[in-house]
Each structure stands twice: as C-alpha cells, then as structure tokens.
Design a protein around this motif. Structure first.
Motif, PDB file in Angstrom:
ATOM      1  N   HIS A 108      42.169  36.128  42.988  1.00 55.84           N
ATOM      2  CA  HIS A 108      40.811  37.070  42.069  1.00 55.84           C
ATOM      3  C   HIS A 108      41.091  38.728  41.776  1.00 55.84           C
ATOM      4  O   HIS A 108      41.696  38.892  42.054  1.00 55.84           O
ATOM      5  CB  HIS A 108      39.686  36.877  41.808  1.00 55.84           C
ATOM      6  N   VAL A 109      41.063  38.761  40.665  1.00 56.48           N
ATOM      7  CA  VAL A 109      41.279  40.305  40.380  1.00 56.48           C
ATOM      8  C   VAL A 109      40.125  40.877  41.329  1.00 56.48           C
ATOM      9  O   VAL A 109      38.903  40.312  40.948  1.00 56.48           O
ATOM     10  CB  VAL A 109      41.253  41.400  39.381  1.00 56.48           C
ATOM     11  N   ILE A 110      40.273  42.299  42.560  1.00 56.61           N
ATOM     12  CA  ILE A 110      39.414  42.736  43.309  1.00 56.61           C
ATOM     13  C   ILE A 110      38.705  43.830  42.379  1.00 56.61           C
ATOM     14  O   ILE A 110      37.817  44.137  42.237  1.00 56.61           O
ATOM     15  CB  ILE A 110      39.471  42.817  44.512  1.00 56.61           C
TER      16      ILE A 110
ATOM     17  N   ALA B  89      39.181  37.281  34.316  1.00 58.99           N
ATOM     18  CA  ALA B  89      38.999  37.015  35.539  1.00 58.99           C
ATOM     19  C   ALA B  89      37.485  38.393  35.959  1.00 58.99           C
ATOM     20  O   ALA B  89      36.793  38.039  36.623  1.00 58.99           O
ATOM     21  CB  ALA B  89      39.453  36.693  36.201  1.00 58.99           C
ATOM     22  N   LEU B  90      38.168  40.426  35.514  1.00 59.38           N
ATOM     23  CA  LEU B  90      37.904  40.727  36.017  1.00 59.38           C
ATOM     24  C   LEU B  90      35.903  41.510  35.020  1.00 59.38           C
ATOM     25  O   LEU B  90      35.455  41.503  36.186  1.00 59.38           O
ATOM     26  CB  LEU B  90      38.371  42.317  35.146  1.00 59.38           C
TER      27      LEU B  90
ATOM     28  N   GLU C  38      33.852  39.183  36.257  1.00 57.54           N
ATOM     29  CA  GLU C  38      32.535  39.107  37.141  1.00 57.54           C
ATOM     30  C   GLU C  38      33.208  39.943  38.303  1.00 57.54           C
ATOM     31  O   GLU C  38      32.869  39.154  39.649  1.00 57.54           O
ATOM     32  CB  GLU C  38      33.493  37.721  37.770  1.00 57.54           C
ATOM     33  N   THR C  39      34.396  40.981  38.150  1.00 60.83           N
ATOM     34  CA  THR C  39      35.135  41.434  39.286  1.00 60.83           C
ATOM     35  C   THR C  39      33.677  42.971  39.376  1.00 60.83           C
ATOM     36  O   THR C  39      33.385  43.160  38.214  1.00 60.83           O
ATOM     37  CB  THR C  39      36.588  41.841  39.726  1.00 60.83           C
TER      38      THR C  39
END
Lengths: 329, 419
Positions: free
Chosen positions: A135-137, B8-9, B11-12
C-alpha cells in the motif's frame, strides 16, 4: 624471427602466471543484475565467468533496481508501466507488483526492509510504499523531476534530489514532512550517505561536480570537480556514486566522459580515472568490495573493474541501454 | 492525468507539503524587493498552503503578437497560436515548484496582441503592472518597437522570438538577452554537420521574404567559416501556388551544376516543402526544410528531454516548439538566478545571468549560459527531420578554447556588439 619467447617476455609470462595463482580465491560466486532501459529486460551476469547467464523480460523502461536486505527480492522500477515489480532472485520469476505513482525512476529501501521511497519523475512527488502490505503510505511534494533517493543509515531521514529544481530535499521518515532543502549544482542525479551518516554525496550531472554535504548543518562542505586530459569539460557529467565500506574510496560514474573517477573519500582528492564503456551511469560493488561494476548505456555493456588495481578486467555485452546495477551475494 | 494518484491513496494519507525553514535569506529578498520600488507587489502566496502568509511575487511579463501568414504555403502545418506562451507558462510552474522551497512565487503577466496590436502600449502596461522582466516572442519588427519604449532599461528583456543577428550585433544593448538562437547559430550548426559529412558543395536557394535573405546570408557566412562552397545559387520568385505542379516545376528549377546538398532559405514555408525528393539530381535538402537546424524539436528525447516533453505535452496538449523552448529557457533563467542570488532585483539577476556562475540545465546535454558580449544564450542545436533527430551540433572536432558551444554564432573576438 625466432619462435621462442625472448627472455624478458618469458619472465613476464611467468610472473603473470604467478600473480594469477597468488590471487586470493574468490569466496562464493555472486550474481550481477542489470536493468536494460530500452530492451525491457534484466541481464543476469555470473561474476565468476563474467558472462550473461540469463535475460529476463520485465515491465517497460526498467531503470532503478534494488535488492531487499537479504538479497532474496529484487525491486525493479518499470517506469513506463508506473509500477514497481518484485522478482525472486533465486528463480528470477516475478512474484508481485507494487503501486509506485507515475514514472518511478529511482528508489531507496529503508533499513527496516519494508518501506520503499520512490521518486516519481513526472509528478514532482516522492511516494512511500509499504512493500509488505503493498500500500501507498504517503506522498511528499518535492521539486521538479525528482530523481536521486537515499535513506540515512539510521533510517530517520530520506533525501531526494530534484533535477530541475536543483535541490536536495530532506524528508523526516517518521512524519513524512520536508525538514529542509539544500541548493546544489545543476541537475542533481544521485545521492548516497556515508556509512556513518555524517556526509551526503550528491552528483550534479550538468553542473559537472559532486557535492559533499554535512548532514548536521545540511550545507555543502566540498564540491569535487573533475578534469580528464583530452575530454571536454562539457562531457564530464557525474551520475552514479559508490562509497566503499572502509571509507577509502568514492567511485563516480562520469557519463559521456566514459570514465569512472576514483576519489579519496577522506581528502576528496581525485586519485584516478578508469576508462570504461560509453555513457557510464550507475555502479555497484560486490559484497567483499573487490569488484566494481558499471553500466555503460551507449555501448550496451557492463565493465567489471578490479578494485585492488583500479583496472578494468572485462566488458560484458548486455541489453540495450543498461541503466541500474546491483550485485546479489 | 495531471495529478495522478494511486487509487489506494484514497484510504491513506496525502501528506501536505509544509513550508520548510528557508535556507535562503528572505530578509535580503524582502529588502531587494522593497528597493525595486513597487516592482513586485505583495500578494498572497499560493505555496505552502498556509493561509494568511504573504510571499513577494516575482512578476514576469510575456509579450507576443499574432503575425499574418500569407495564403498558399507549401506546408499545411500552422504554428500554434499559443506558441511561446505555453513554454513561459510551463517555466512559471517549474519556478513555482522550486519557489515552494525558496519562498519565491512567480507570476506571468500575459500580453498576447492581435496583428494590429500596439506593442508600445502593451509594454507600458506591463511596466504599470510592476514587471521587472519581459519575455518577448515578437518578431524583429515587433522587438524594435518594444526596445524603443523599453529602452530606458528598467526591465530586463528576453528575446525569444527574433532570430535576427542584428539584435546580437549593431542593435544589441544592455538589458537585452536572447534565448532563441540567432540565424548565424543555426547556419553554423548545419554547416558543421555538412563539413563533417564532407558535403561541402552547396546549392543555395533563397525565398522572397526578408528573413530568407538573412538566413541565406548566415549560410554564406557559415560556408566561409567552416569551408563550405556555394557552387550554385537561385532565388525562388515564383508567385504561383505550385502545389499541383511541383513535380514538374522543381526538377526544372533545380537544374544546376553538380552539388552535394541543396540548402533552402524559406522561413515561412512558402515553397521549401516542395523541394525534397523532387530535385533534378538525387541530392538531399537542408536548411529551413529537409534537415533543419532547430533549438528544440518534438523528437528530442535524450538528456532528460523526454521529461520536459511530457510535462509540456500534458500542459499544452501539443508538442513543444523552438519558440516555446526559448520562452521556457528565459523564464527558467530568471527562476534559477533569483533562487541562486536570493534576489528578485532585475539588475542583480542581469549581472548574475551574464556571469560565470550561471548555468541552466536545458535538456540538451550541455549547460546553457549567456555570452557576456552579446547576451546570446549558448546552446546546442539539433539537426532534425520530421520524425527524427539526425545529429546535435556543435559537432565533434570543432574545437574552442573555452566551450565548444561558442563555435556556433558570434564568438567574442568577432562580435560586433558594443553595449
């Protein structure tokens, strides 16, 4: 003309044989892996025979490559596919992909062996990815055309160089925020921390020099310049840097000058220039640091250099425009 | 696609860029700006995302004027209407990305004039807007009008539109820099390649326009400098549109004594596109058509050019031209000089630009800098065809004691610029 060797030549031949015999036996065979930017492949080189043993098709425009701490996984920036690919280095089979943001070029792996810091050249950001969860942090805005990436040995700071903004951006790895910026010479391409973390070495491709920056004050303390007889200063374009663990040498690839500079890493004096292939970009040392490998883009080969004598041993033909290089123990 | 983020970003966390502690002495910037006496107005800074903070804005004027194109040209390709402007805008974006870290904000004050627009009025309105720099993509006649009013030397003028050598020679002046290469530089770049190929006998064909005569003059000068010989020469005076009859007309027109290459001087594309593959003898064509020396071209991809090309394409929706590149280089020069000197004062910037320390990374393999004697930006010149880069000049073997880039155009010793 006599067919027997003249005495002097015979003596040299004998000496050469003696020297070969006296060379310390190499520990275990290692593997050199090279990304070929224009071929969309990796070349795998056996470092004993110095020949290509395998060519592995990968994503489009592979550039930066790096190994996990134990060498079991290889991460490959597939720039035109906007992703990082993961390969199992024992089988050279692809085991996964990681999102990377647009146009990943170079990256650095955190000492925790999990977090990858990726320079997204087309988007002016650094993307941080967890390689376990994939996942991208986070993403951090940096200057125009981010390129070089390095993580400090203690893992607390990651730096990025931006090629058009001409800065080193210092990022706090805990908060993922910018803590400082240092202006350097034109088109900074590559950054690497000294083993003790006190110095950061940054190459400026267009500026033609290497800045050594004190990581405490974040100010440059030295700019190393290069001069090679018969080669116009315009053609001296430093890119890749490798520092030996013992702190003795810094090797700098000088791009279209077709030489690798050897620098005394303590005095910052240039000791020697080693002629390699055309447009030399990136460098890798083997694990006992007896060999240095260079990627020569235009001539499409890799030069193996003996570190003890600072002499090239062999050029190995690889794919088109070899870019990144690592040595797997 | 401007701001692509991995899905995905969502949710980040998107970490905002916090204004970093400035390494450059902002006090001196503020002081210099104050000294500019209103040359820069304080406006809310767009950078850093911190409400309430103000950043001095460095205002750069952009001035262009539409030109009438005669009908019946040999090429259907029309230069884009925003040619130059898009290059300047891209450089403003590049400067502002850098400015986030140096505390500098840049704004482009655009003046795009119609064919009958008043250059003098536009120039004074730019001055009223507190502009310390003007990037001009005006042609030679337009630049004359601009210099007549900007002559007081208040603003630093970047010529990104006029290739005329006279602005680097007799009509040069302090406070005038050139990011577009001169015709002499283009002709020298082509000549070096032809000499290297040993194609030394040239057939020069000159069109009816004033610029064509100047281009031809630059080609003659290059022949003298590098050892080319003009073995045949003709002027194109055909007023007819020969689109449908070129196959018959061009072989007749090109029946001259033996030569190695035809060099055409036809800047607006009046007839030049009819020449390649139609000459009486099987000879290549170069100059304004065929193999063409240019400052920038869509086919350049080496030395990081691909990054600049894709940034430009994404912003403008079309490829970058040589005029776009010249405007980009001008605005980037200002950005680079203000960042390095921590000053927005145009006199400080002008001094820095002409000094030894200035270097601009221009995606052409060699560092760009300004010639102190005539204000011309030193730069490599590409030799291109429609779909490929054939070579880059300066060519190997053309040596110079300082920089090989000074083998293109007027070197210090031969410069006629007194300023």
């Amino acid at each position: 003309m006599s067919k027997t060797l003249p005495p002097a030549a015979a003596l040299f031949a004998g000496l050469a044989g003696l020297l070969t015999a006296a060379a310390p036996p190499r520990a275990v065979a290692e593997t050199v892996i090279v990304s070929n930017e224009r071929d969309n492949t990796l070349s795998v080189i056996d470092d004993e025979s110095l020949s290509v043993t395998q060519t592995v098709p990968v994503g489009r425009r592979p550039r930066g490559i790096t190994l996990s701490a134990d060498g079991s996984r290889l991460y490959v920036c597939a720039s035109d596919d906007d992703r990082i690919e993961i390969y199992d280095t024992s089988t050279m089979k692809k085991t996964g992909e990681i999102p990377s943001g647009v146009d990943p070029e170079q990256f650095a792996l955190h000492p925790d062996d999990r977090k990858l810091y990726i320079a997204n050249e087309n988007d002016d950001v650094v993307t941080v990815v967890d390689t376990d969860s994939r996942h991208v942090i986070g993403q951090i805005d940096v200057g125009v055309e981010p390129e070089g990436m390095a993580v400090s040995p203690d893992g607390r700071v990651v730096v990025n160089t931006s090629e058009t903004t001409n800065m080193v951006h210092w990022i706090d790895t805990a908060s993922l925020t910018l803590i400082d910026n240092t202006l350097v010479d034109q088109r900074p391409r590559y950054a690497v921390f000294s083993r003790d973390g006190k110095r950061l070495w940054v190459s400026s491709e267009v500026g033609g020099g290497v800045s050594v920056i004190d990581t405490g004050s974040r100010e440059p303390i030295e700019t190393i310049r290069f001069k090679i007889g018969g080669i116009s200063s315009d053609r001296i374009q430093p890119v890749g840097i490798k520092l030996t663990r013992d702190g003795r040498y810094a090797f700098v690839a000088l791009g279209p000058a077709n030489h690798v500079a050897v620098i005394d890493a303590e005095t910052y004096k240039v000791l020697d220039y080693i002629l390699v292939g055309r447009r030399v970009w990136h460098l890798a040392l083997n694990s006992d640091e007896t060999r240095l490998y260079t990627t020569n883009g235009v001539s499409g080969d890799v030069t193996a250099i003996d570190v003890a004598t600072l002499k090239p041993i062999k050029s190995i033909r690889v794919g088109r425009f070899p870019w990144g290089v690592v040595v797997k123990p | 696609m401007r701001h692509w983020r991995w899905p995905a970003l969502a949710e980040t966390v998107k970490v905002p860029c916090r204004r970093p502690p400035l390494r450059l002495v902002m006090a001196s910037v503020a002081f210099a700006l104050a000294a500019l006496a209103g040359a820069a107005a304080a406006e809310p800074g767009a950078a850093g995302g911190q409400a309430g903070r103000t950043t001095p804005v460095i205002r750069i004027g952009y001035l262009s004027q539409a030109v009438e194109r005669p009908p019946g040209l040999s090429t259907l390709e029309v230069p884009p209407e925003d040619e130059g402007l898009q290059g300047a805008r891209l450089a403003i974006a590049d400067n502002n990305t850098t400015g986030r870290f140096t505390g500098q904000t840049f704004a482009l004050v655009e003046r795009v004039l119609p064919v009958d627009g008043d250059v003098a009025a536009a120039s004074s309105s730019l001055a009223d807007d507190g502009v310390g720099y003007v990037v001009s993509t005006l042609n030679g006649a337009g630049l004359d009008r601009l210099l007549a009013v900007a002559g007081a030397g208040r603003a630093l003028v970047f010529n990104a539109g006029a290739p005329d050598d006279r602005f680097r020679r007799g009509d040069c002046r302090a406070g005038l820099l050139h990011t577009l290469p001169s015709r002499a530089m283009l002709a020298d770049a082509l000549a070096q390649y032809l000499i290297r190929k040993n194609w030394k006998r040239w057939f020069l064909v000159t069109g009816p326009e004033e610029g064509d005569a100047l281009y031809a003059a630059a080609v003659r000068r290059a022949a003298g400098r590098f050892g080319g010989r003009i073995v045949a020469e003709k002027t194109w005076s055909e007023a007819l549109d020969i689109r449908r009859t070129a196959e018959a007309e061009i072989p007749v027109f090109t029946q001259v004594a033996d030569y190695d290459i035809l060099i055409v001087a036809d800047e607006i594309g009046f007839f030049g596109e009819y020449l390649p593959y139609r000459t009486w003898q099987p000879r290549p064509v170069a100059g304004t058509q065929g193999l063409t020396p240019v400052a920038w071209d869509r086919n350049l991809e080496q030395w990081g050019a691909r990054q600049l090309q894709s940034r430009f394409q994404r912003q403008a929706g079309r490829p970058m031209t040589a005029v776009d590149y010249a405007a980009w280089a001008a605005v980037r020069s200002i950005g680079e000089a203000t960042a390095r000197t921590s000053s927005a004062d145009s006199a400080t910037v002008a001094a820095y630009l002409s000094g030894d320390a200035f270097a601009l990374a221009g995606f052409k393999g060699l560092t760009l800098s300004y010639r102190p004697w005539d204000g011309q930006l030193r730069q490599p010149i590409a030799l291109v065809t429609a779909r490929a880069v054939v070579s880059m000049s300066p060519q190997e073997g053309f040596l110079h004691p300082l920089t090989t880039l000074d083998t293109l155009g007027d070197d210090r010793a031969e410069s006629e610029c007194k300023r």
